[in-house]
Design a protein around this motif. Sequence first.
Motif, PDB file in Angstrom:
ATOM      1  N   SER A  33       2.190  -1.775   7.519  1.00 40.41           N
ATOM      2  CA  SER A  33       2.223  -2.143   8.703  1.00 40.41           C
ATOM      3  C   SER A  33       1.147  -3.247   8.977  1.00 40.41           C
ATOM      4  CB  SER A  33       2.241  -1.147   9.709  1.00 40.41           C
ATOM      5  OG  SER A  33       2.307  -1.721  10.874  1.00 40.41           O
ATOM      6  N   GLY A  34      -0.023  -2.854   8.448  1.00 40.38           N
ATOM      7  CA  GLY A  34      -1.409  -3.557   8.730  1.00 40.38           C
ATOM      8  C   GLY A  34      -1.110  -4.809   7.798  1.00 40.38           C
ATOM      9  N   PHE A  35      -0.332  -4.809   6.519  1.00 40.42           N
ATOM     10  CA  PHE A  35      -0.114  -5.941   5.972  1.00 40.42           C
ATOM     11  C   PHE A  35       1.157  -6.772   6.319  1.00 40.42           C
ATOM     12  CE2 PHE A  35      -1.857  -3.772   1.930  1.00 40.42           C
ATOM     13  CZ  PHE A  35      -3.053  -4.228   2.087  1.00 40.42           C
ATOM     14  N   GLY A  36       1.650  -6.345   7.544  1.00 42.01           N
ATOM     15  CA  GLY A  36       2.705  -6.999   8.177  1.00 42.01           C
ATOM     16  C   GLY A  36       4.297  -6.726   7.411  1.00 42.01           C
ATOM     17  N   VAL A  37       4.318  -5.848   6.711  1.00 37.65           N
ATOM     18  CA  VAL A  37       5.441  -5.601   6.069  1.00 37.65           C
ATOM     19  C   VAL A  37       6.239  -3.997   6.178  1.00 37.65           C
ATOM     20  CG1 VAL A  37       5.031  -7.392   4.172  1.00 37.65           C
ATOM     21  CG2 VAL A  37       4.394  -4.944   3.868  1.00 37.65           C
ATOM     22  N   THR A  38       7.431  -4.138   5.849  1.00 36.83           N
ATOM     23  CA  THR A  38       8.195  -2.821   5.816  1.00 36.83           C
ATOM     24  C   THR A  38       8.796  -3.010   4.410  1.00 36.83           C
ATOM     25  OG1 THR A  38      10.078  -3.636   6.836  1.00 36.83           O
ATOM     26  CG2 THR A  38       8.301  -2.632   8.377  1.00 36.83           C
ATOM     27  N   VAL A  39       9.458  -1.537   4.243  1.00 36.54           N
ATOM     28  CA  VAL A  39      10.278  -1.616   2.854  1.00 36.54           C
ATOM     29  C   VAL A  39      11.563  -2.528   3.112  1.00 36.54           C
ATOM     30  CG1 VAL A  39      11.737   0.002   1.481  1.00 36.54           C
ATOM     31  CG2 VAL A  39       9.422   0.759   2.272  1.00 36.54           C
ATOM     32  N   ALA A  79       0.842  -0.957  -0.195  1.00 34.90           N
ATOM     33  CA  ALA A  79       0.117  -0.114  -0.003  1.00 34.90           C
ATOM     34  C   ALA A  79       0.864   1.221   0.002  1.00 34.90           C
ATOM     35  CB  ALA A  79      -0.940  -0.036   1.219  1.00 34.90           C
ATOM     36  N   GLY A  80       0.174   2.544  -0.114  1.00 34.65           N
ATOM     37  CA  GLY A  80       0.834   3.630  -0.106  1.00 34.65           C
ATOM     38  C   GLY A  80       1.320   4.407   1.078  1.00 34.65           C
ATOM     39  N   GLY A 124      -8.121   1.934  -1.964  1.00 34.43           N
ATOM     40  CA  GLY A 124      -9.025   1.919  -0.993  1.00 34.43           C
ATOM     41  C   GLY A 124      -8.248   1.031   0.019  1.00 34.43           C
ATOM     42  N   SER A 125      -7.399   0.355   0.123  1.00 34.44           N
ATOM     43  CA  SER A 125      -6.419  -0.506   0.841  1.00 34.44           C
ATOM     44  C   SER A 125      -5.985   0.325   2.219  1.00 34.44           C
ATOM     45  CB  SER A 125      -5.273  -1.200   0.434  1.00 34.44           C
ATOM     46  OG  SER A 125      -4.347  -0.178   0.025  1.00 34.44           O
ATOM     47  N   ALA A 126      -5.551   1.568   1.976  1.00 34.93           N
ATOM     48  CA  ALA A 126      -4.946   2.488   3.026  1.00 34.93           C
ATOM     49  C   ALA A 126      -5.992   2.845   4.000  1.00 34.93           C
ATOM     50  CB  ALA A 126      -4.208   3.499   2.613  1.00 34.93           C
ATOM     51  N   LEU A 127      -7.214   3.364   3.359  1.00 31.51           N
ATOM     52  CA  LEU A 127      -8.539   3.827   3.877  1.00 31.51           C
ATOM     53  C   LEU A 127      -9.010   2.811   4.852  1.00 31.51           C
ATOM     54  CD1 LEU A 127     -10.879   5.481   4.570  1.00 31.51           C
ATOM     55  CD2 LEU A 127     -11.834   5.194   2.273  1.00 31.51           C
ATOM     56  N   SER A 128      -9.012   1.371   4.295  1.00 23.66           N
ATOM     57  CA  SER A 128      -9.771   0.455   4.826  1.00 23.66           C
ATOM     58  C   SER A 128      -8.786  -0.278   6.318  1.00 23.66           C
ATOM     59  CB  SER A 128      -9.831  -1.085   3.975  1.00 23.66           C
ATOM     60  OG  SER A 128      -8.669  -1.333   3.704  1.00 23.66           O
ATOM     61  N   ALA A 129      -7.562   0.143   6.044  1.00 21.21           N
ATOM     62  CA  ALA A 129      -6.628  -0.073   7.356  1.00 21.21           C
ATOM     63  C   ALA A 129      -6.887   1.300   8.300  1.00 21.21           C
ATOM     64  CB  ALA A 129      -5.363  -0.302   6.994  1.00 21.21           C
ATOM     65  N   GLY A 130      -7.522   2.097   7.869  1.00 22.11           N
ATOM     66  CA  GLY A 130      -7.220   3.369   8.752  1.00 22.11           C
ATOM     67  C   GLY A 130      -5.950   4.169   8.664  1.00 22.11           C
ATOM     68  N   ALA A 131      -5.277   3.922   7.623  1.00 21.66           N
ATOM     69  CA  ALA A 131      -4.102   4.544   7.480  1.00 21.66           C
ATOM     70  C   ALA A 131      -3.963   5.547   6.329  1.00 21.66           C
ATOM     71  CB  ALA A 131      -2.885   3.353   7.414  1.00 21.66           C
ATOM     72  N   HIS A 132      -4.825   6.262   6.011  1.00 18.77           N
ATOM     73  CA  HIS A 132      -4.895   7.351   4.853  1.00 18.77           C
ATOM     74  C   HIS A 132      -4.749   8.635   5.374  1.00 18.77           C
ATOM     75  CE1 HIS A 132      -8.909   7.188   7.236  1.00 18.77           C
ATOM     76  NE2 HIS A 132      -9.258   8.117   6.204  1.00 18.77           N
ATOM     77  N   LEU A 133      -4.373   9.019   6.490  1.00 18.73           N
ATOM     78  CA  LEU A 133      -4.229  10.498   6.885  1.00 18.73           C
ATOM     79  C   LEU A 133      -2.655  11.147   6.242  1.00 18.73           C
ATOM     80  CD1 LEU A 133      -5.984  10.404  10.283  1.00 18.73           C
ATOM     81  CD2 LEU A 133      -7.144  10.571   7.970  1.00 18.73           C
ATOM     82  N   GLY A 134      -2.732  12.133   5.800  1.00 19.90           N
ATOM     83  CA  GLY A 134      -2.027  12.791   5.492  1.00 19.90           C
ATOM     84  C   GLY A 134      -1.285  14.173   6.272  1.00 19.90           C
TER      85      GLY A 134
END
Length: 470
Positions: free
Chosen positions: A260-266, A253-254, A296-306
């Motif tokens: 982090s919700g997907f369990g990954v880092t760069v 995701a972006g 929509g993946s970031a929004l669904s994870a509540g991780a969409h704020l800038g």
Amino acid sequence: MTRYTQALGGTSHSFDGLVELMAKATPHRSGDELAGCAAHSDAERAAAQWALAEVPLDRFLHELVVPYEDDEVTRLIIDSHDRNAFRQVSHLTVGGLRDWLLEVSSTDDAAATLAAVSPGLTPEMVAAVSKIMRNQDLIAVARAVVVTAGFRTTVGLPGRLSTRLQPNHPTDDPRGIAAATLDGLLLGCGDAVLGINPATDSPHATSELLHLLDEIRQRFAIPTQSCVLSHVTTTMGLIEQGVPVDLVFQSIAGTEGANSGFGVTVSLLREANEAGRSLRRGTVGDNVMYLETGQGSALSAGAHLGVGGVPVDQQTLETRAYAVARDLEPLLVNTVVGFIGPEYLYDGKQIIRAGLEDHFCGKLLGLPMGVDVCYTNHAEADQDDMDTLLTLLGAAGAAFVIAVPGADDVMLGYQSLSFHDVLYARRALGLRPAPEFEAWLAGLGMVDAQGRVLPVDATDSPLRALTGAR
């Protein structure tokens, strides 16, 4: 924070910062309404698009959408930005970039020019220009971009349309998977990847499926690659155990929070990329990552704020995911455009627009971009909409699409494309499979001189033993 204003029809519209301006300029979609950042009217959207067109490109390097200090995706975007490549367009506004892209796309050396400037474009610049482009603009520019990648087959070549053969099964039954795989291969699909979404993410189940696919591939000397779409850490563990892993899969995701919700880092993804490459299983290239994204993946994870806690529109966040993908030099990237549901893309019109945006943005950023042309059963969409999007993506030069038996994924419970849909697109648009895969099909007498699939009796096919897979 810059305040943007635009007069339109006797009314002055004001936008507080680039985040709000980008969101209000986005073509209408349900996800932005859900996030509370969509334009309130067509007039406000038009004013935002007008104002966005006047924004200088270099402002995106200074007025960030997601804070640098809080988000590793932003740091990746800024730290990896190629300023030398950017010089060619650094004097332009967003509107000027649109005009430049359309002009360049009509020239004979368009592919080389666009490839040279690509590292100088940030996801936010590309997302911004897409918001002021018509569908035909997105198609025209994307068609002019050429991005190739390779493992055992080469994807992304002009005049080619590859496919992921997706033989999912609700219980991961080997005979069911083998039957679906046979169905797809007989119809000329599978040159991008034989890719299974497993019913369980357990290492044992993933290992069994990887061995099954590898056995099929080797038995029939199929020039393709396999992938079981388990979590990246599961796949990395299996690599250490010597399991035959071709491609390493992960959803991305972006934003840092969504990843982090997907369990990954760069850093974890980079480690996975190196692990996959260390096996040296490719023959025509060493691109080993398979990455999936979706608006929509970031929004669904509540991780969409800038910046300032303001919601970022879902299309901009989707395009930021392509910065993560670009860092990994993948073989395959696709947006699962209608998979997340009508809360994010409500109907066929929104799905079609989003699919063209995602393909354009990913390709312009240097990715071998594909699309899962799909929708959920509770969306206001149908297979006619998917026919339209498939045809437009074929015209736009998509690297690959996903196909399942009968266009109905019985394991994931959503509608995609069928193997026959791919036959239609290739024949109607004069497209062919990947060259290595086409040569294999030709050797079996399954295609004609133009790469068109010929009718085959499964009982007489050299592939008939597939249904006896363990």
